[in-house]
Design a protein around this motif. Structure first.
Motif, PDB file in Angstrom:
ATOM      1  N   LYS A 102       0.667  -1.332   0.293  1.00  0.00           N
ATOM      2  CA  LYS A 102      -0.135  -0.124  -0.014  1.00  0.00           C
ATOM      3  C   LYS A 102       0.817   1.559   0.056  1.00  0.00           C
ATOM      4  O   LYS A 102       1.981   1.121  -0.073  1.00  0.00           O
ATOM      5  CB  LYS A 102      -0.740   0.211   1.572  1.00  0.00           C
ATOM      6  N   ARG A 103       0.693   2.694  -0.343  1.00  0.00           N
ATOM      7  CA  ARG A 103       1.021   3.771  -0.032  1.00  0.00           C
ATOM      8  C   ARG A 103       0.083   4.291   0.846  1.00  0.00           C
ATOM      9  O   ARG A 103       0.350   6.338   0.430  1.00  0.00           O
ATOM     10  CB  ARG A 103       1.363   4.101  -1.826  1.00  0.00           C
ATOM     11  N   ASP A 104      -0.347   4.069   1.172  1.00  0.00           N
ATOM     12  CA  ASP A 104      -1.167   4.831   2.416  1.00  0.00           C
ATOM     13  C   ASP A 104      -0.490   5.763   3.581  1.00  0.00           C
ATOM     14  O   ASP A 104       0.842   5.442   3.404  1.00  0.00           O
ATOM     15  CB  ASP A 104      -2.437   4.232   3.166  1.00  0.00           C
ATOM     16  N   LEU A 105      -0.750   6.685   4.647  1.00  0.00           N
ATOM     17  CA  LEU A 105       0.455   7.223   5.262  1.00  0.00           C
ATOM     18  C   LEU A 105       1.059   6.109   6.409  1.00  0.00           C
ATOM     19  O   LEU A 105       2.299   5.999   6.306  1.00  0.00           O
ATOM     20  CB  LEU A 105      -0.658   8.649   6.245  1.00  0.00           C
ATOM     21  N   ILE A 106       0.012   5.333   6.768  1.00  0.00           N
ATOM     22  CA  ILE A 106       1.113   4.657   7.526  1.00  0.00           C
ATOM     23  C   ILE A 106       1.767   4.236   7.041  1.00  0.00           C
ATOM     24  O   ILE A 106       3.143   3.256   7.155  1.00  0.00           O
ATOM     25  CB  ILE A 106      -0.545   3.831   8.456  1.00  0.00           C
ATOM     26  N   THR A 107       1.724   2.760   5.729  1.00  0.00           N
ATOM     27  CA  THR A 107       2.706   2.197   5.047  1.00  0.00           C
ATOM     28  C   THR A 107       3.758   2.871   4.568  1.00  0.00           C
ATOM     29  O   THR A 107       4.917   2.364   4.715  1.00  0.00           O
ATOM     30  CB  THR A 107       2.062   1.606   4.235  1.00  0.00           C
ATOM     31  N   THR A 108       3.652   4.738   4.618  1.00  0.00           N
ATOM     32  CA  THR A 108       4.895   5.667   3.906  1.00  0.00           C
ATOM     33  C   THR A 108       6.056   4.985   5.266  1.00  0.00           C
ATOM     34  O   THR A 108       7.188   4.853   4.529  1.00  0.00           O
ATOM     35  CB  THR A 108       4.101   6.751   3.261  1.00  0.00           C
ATOM     36  N   PHE A 109       4.962   5.705   6.432  1.00  0.00           N
ATOM     37  CA  PHE A 109       6.103   5.774   7.568  1.00  0.00           C
ATOM     38  C   PHE A 109       6.888   4.311   8.105  1.00  0.00           C
ATOM     39  O   PHE A 109       7.718   4.470   8.508  1.00  0.00           O
ATOM     40  CB  PHE A 109       5.492   6.209   8.545  1.00  0.00           C
ATOM     41  N   LYS A 110       5.956   3.362   7.297  1.00  0.00           N
ATOM     42  CA  LYS A 110       7.078   1.728   8.266  1.00  0.00           C
ATOM     43  C   LYS A 110       7.880   1.869   6.659  1.00  0.00           C
ATOM     44  O   LYS A 110       8.769   1.842   7.262  1.00  0.00           O
ATOM     45  CB  LYS A 110       5.048   0.835   7.631  1.00  0.00           C
ATOM     46  N   LYS A 111       7.674   2.179   5.632  1.00  0.00           N
ATOM     47  CA  LYS A 111       9.001   2.075   4.294  1.00  0.00           C
ATOM     48  C   LYS A 111      10.272   2.786   4.588  1.00  0.00           C
ATOM     49  O   LYS A 111      11.573   3.089   4.897  1.00  0.00           O
ATOM     50  CB  LYS A 111       8.216   1.655   3.545  1.00  0.00           C
ATOM     51  N   MET A 112      10.125   3.864   5.804  1.00  0.00           N
ATOM     52  CA  MET A 112      10.541   5.393   6.517  1.00  0.00           C
ATOM     53  C   MET A 112      11.395   4.711   7.178  1.00  0.00           C
ATOM     54  O   MET A 112      13.123   5.120   7.011  1.00  0.00           O
ATOM     55  CB  MET A 112      10.181   6.682   6.296  1.00  0.00           C
ATOM     56  N   ALA A 113      10.755   4.142   8.153  1.00  0.00           N
ATOM     57  CA  ALA A 113      11.723   3.820   9.109  1.00  0.00           C
ATOM     58  C   ALA A 113      12.528   2.682   9.467  1.00  0.00           C
ATOM     59  O   ALA A 113      13.993   2.478   9.626  1.00  0.00           O
ATOM     60  CB  ALA A 113      10.330   2.818  10.325  1.00  0.00           C
ATOM     61  N   MET A 114      11.976   1.514   7.951  1.00  0.00           N
ATOM     62  CA  MET A 114      13.013   0.621   7.271  1.00  0.00           C
ATOM     63  C   MET A 114      14.218   1.045   7.212  1.00  0.00           C
ATOM     64  O   MET A 114      15.659   0.562   7.246  1.00  0.00           O
ATOM     65  CB  MET A 114      12.166  -0.711   6.571  1.00  0.00           C
ATOM     66  N   GLY A 115      13.919   1.936   6.081  1.00  0.00           N
ATOM     67  CA  GLY A 115      15.320   2.724   6.115  1.00  0.00           C
ATOM     68  C   GLY A 115      15.973   3.275   6.425  1.00  0.00           C
ATOM     69  O   GLY A 115      17.012   2.980   6.349  1.00  0.00           O
ATOM     70  N   GLN A 116      15.642   3.877   7.671  1.00  0.00           N
ATOM     71  CA  GLN A 116      16.511   4.481   8.781  1.00  0.00           C
ATOM     72  C   GLN A 116      16.918   3.620   9.331  1.00  0.00           C
ATOM     73  O   GLN A 116      18.356   3.855  10.165  1.00  0.00           O
ATOM     74  CB  GLN A 116      14.939   5.050   9.236  1.00  0.00           C
ATOM     75  N   THR A 117      16.493   2.560   9.701  1.00  0.00           N
ATOM     76  CA  THR A 117      17.051   1.428  10.707  1.00  0.00           C
ATOM     77  C   THR A 117      17.858  -0.004  10.387  1.00  0.00           C
ATOM     78  O   THR A 117      18.453  -0.034  10.912  1.00  0.00           O
ATOM     79  CB  THR A 117      15.886   1.219  11.632  1.00  0.00           C
ATOM     80  N   VAL A 118      17.355   0.197   8.748  1.00  0.00           N
ATOM     81  CA  VAL A 118      17.929  -1.036   8.222  1.00  0.00           C
ATOM     82  C   VAL A 118      19.354  -0.736   6.998  1.00  0.00           C
ATOM     83  O   VAL A 118      19.967  -0.676   7.426  1.00  0.00           O
ATOM     84  CB  VAL A 118      17.026  -2.607   7.592  1.00  0.00           C
ATOM     85  N   TYR A 119      17.977  -0.642   6.338  1.00  0.00           N
ATOM     86  CA  TYR A 119      19.660  -0.069   5.155  1.00  0.00           C
ATOM     87  C   TYR A 119      19.996   0.601   5.108  1.00  0.00           C
ATOM     88  O   TYR A 119      21.240   0.868   4.760  1.00  0.00           O
ATOM     89  CB  TYR A 119      18.171   0.269   4.135  1.00  0.00           C
ATOM     90  N   GLY A 120      19.658   1.866   5.041  1.00  0.00           N
ATOM     91  CA  GLY A 120      21.051   3.219   5.690  1.00  0.00           C
ATOM     92  C   GLY A 120      21.945   2.759   6.650  1.00  0.00           C
ATOM     93  O   GLY A 120      23.333   3.363   6.017  1.00  0.00           O
ATOM     94  N   PRO A 121      21.692   2.298   7.509  1.00  0.00           N
ATOM     95  CA  PRO A 121      23.170   1.811   8.315  1.00  0.00           C
ATOM     96  C   PRO A 121      23.524   0.487   7.809  1.00  0.00           C
ATOM     97  O   PRO A 121      24.786   0.975   8.040  1.00  0.00           O
ATOM     98  CB  PRO A 121      22.149   1.556   9.839  1.00  0.00           C
ATOM     99  N   ALA A 122      23.038   0.183   7.491  1.00  0.00           N
ATOM    100  CA  ALA A 122      23.539  -1.287   6.548  1.00  0.00           C
ATOM    101  C   ALA A 122      24.541  -0.008   5.535  1.00  0.00           C
ATOM    102  O   ALA A 122      25.961  -0.734   5.450  1.00  0.00           O
ATOM    103  CB  ALA A 122      23.448  -2.194   5.721  1.00  0.00           C
ATOM    104  N   MET A 123      24.229   0.563   4.571  1.00  0.00           N
ATOM    105  CA  MET A 123      24.439   0.953   3.605  1.00  0.00           C
ATOM    106  C   MET A 123      25.879   2.099   3.841  1.00  0.00           C
ATOM    107  O   MET A 123      27.066   1.881   3.070  1.00  0.00           O
ATOM    108  CB  MET A 123      23.996   1.991   2.318  1.00  0.00           C
ATOM    109  N   ASN A 124      26.037   2.507   5.063  1.00  0.00           N
ATOM    110  CA  ASN A 124      26.541   3.664   5.369  1.00  0.00           C
ATOM    111  C   ASN A 124      28.108   2.506   6.249  1.00  0.00           C
ATOM    112  O   ASN A 124      28.959   3.435   5.518  1.00  0.00           O
ATOM    113  CB  ASN A 124      26.687   3.933   6.706  1.00  0.00           C
ATOM    114  N   VAL A 125      28.318   1.495   6.811  1.00  0.00           N
ATOM    115  CA  VAL A 125      28.831   0.711   6.810  1.00  0.00           C
ATOM    116  C   VAL A 125      29.927   0.464   6.123  1.00  0.00           C
ATOM    117  O   VAL A 125      30.826   0.178   5.736  1.00  0.00           O
ATOM    118  CB  VAL A 125      27.952  -0.520   7.612  1.00  0.00           C
TER     119      VAL A 125
END
Length: 259
Positions: A155-178
């Protein structure tokens, strides 16, 4: 007898009248015969010619020889965008990887331009490292990451969008920085203890700055962009971020920490 003569005279007069109407002058001075008893065609006030129907429907072009068309720059732009979108669909990983590499090249050159006084001081080896990172690591991982997010959270509703953002900030972003800091340091010849020291010094400030920069970018990307264009939009946002992160990666070697 008299009636027969009148009928013959009328018939002869009608025949002569029709013969006079069998030819009329066209706008170019030539004679076009008209069928006897047929309808007289109206001549157009402005002549038109038909181009050969090589590519679909024929176009009508006036005597001046020009037809209405859009500007060449618009056609070129639309052609490039159409070609790029076609490549995104036909060869998504390659297209997104090359795009990421080009953005990293531009960002690194911009990062080096800010503190440097001349072109001669550019570190082209550093730029090559950034290009390789964008081509071989960031581009492919962005493709698969956004596809994974689309499958996990369709989905692309507001709650789902925030879930994707949280995944990016806690999983993808830190991993790619390392990965980025470690690989860049290893390619510069740093050993394990020096890489750990660099991560201890640079990783946390980078992640804190990322929290201030990326949430708005991720919100626009996940909320308003189709999944096949999300890596392109994210790469566009990453231009400014890459200027910062390449600067962080090029900082002097920290004091080694014993592992």
């Amino acid at each position: 007898m008299t009636g027969a003569l009148f009928r013959n005279a009328a018939s002869e007069a009608a025949r002569i009248f029709r013969l006079k109407l069998t030819a009329t002058a066209n706008p170019f001075g030539k004679l076009d015969p008209l069928p006897i008893g047929g309808n007289i065609r109206r001549l157009q006030s402005r002549p038109f010619y038909r181009t050969p129907q090589f590519l679909g429907k024929a176009k009508e072009i006036g005597v001046s020889g020009f037809c209405t068309s859009s500007s060449s720059s618009t056609v070129s732009t639309a052609g490039f965008i159409g070609w790029y979108l076609g490549m995104v669909k036909s060869r998504p990983v390659l297209t997104k990887s090359v795009t990421s590499s080009l953005i990293y090249i531009a960002a690194d050159l911009s990062s080096q331009t800010i503190p440097q006084a001349s072109v001669e001081s550019y570190d082209l080896v550093r730029t090559a490292r950034m290009a390789g990172y964008g081509l071989l690591i960031l581009g492919p991982t962005l493709h698969y990451w956004f596809n994974l997010m689309s499958r996990l959270f369709p989905k692309r509703d507001l709650i789902t969008t925030f879930k994707k953002m949280a995944m990016g900030q806690t999983v993808y972003g830190p991993a790619m920085n390392v990965v980025f800091f470690s690989l860049n340091a290893a390619l510069q010849g740093e050993n394990g203890s020096e890489i750990v020291a660099r991560l201890k010094r640079d990783l946390l400030p980078t992640m804190l700055n990322g929290v201030m920069y990326w949430p708005l970018c991720d919100f626009i990307t996940f909320k308003f962009c189709p999944v096949h264009l999300q890596p392109l939009v994210s790469n566009s946002f990453s231009y400014l971020w890459t200027i910062y992160i390449t600067y962080m990666a090029s900082r002097a070697k920290p004091t080694a920490i014993a592992i």
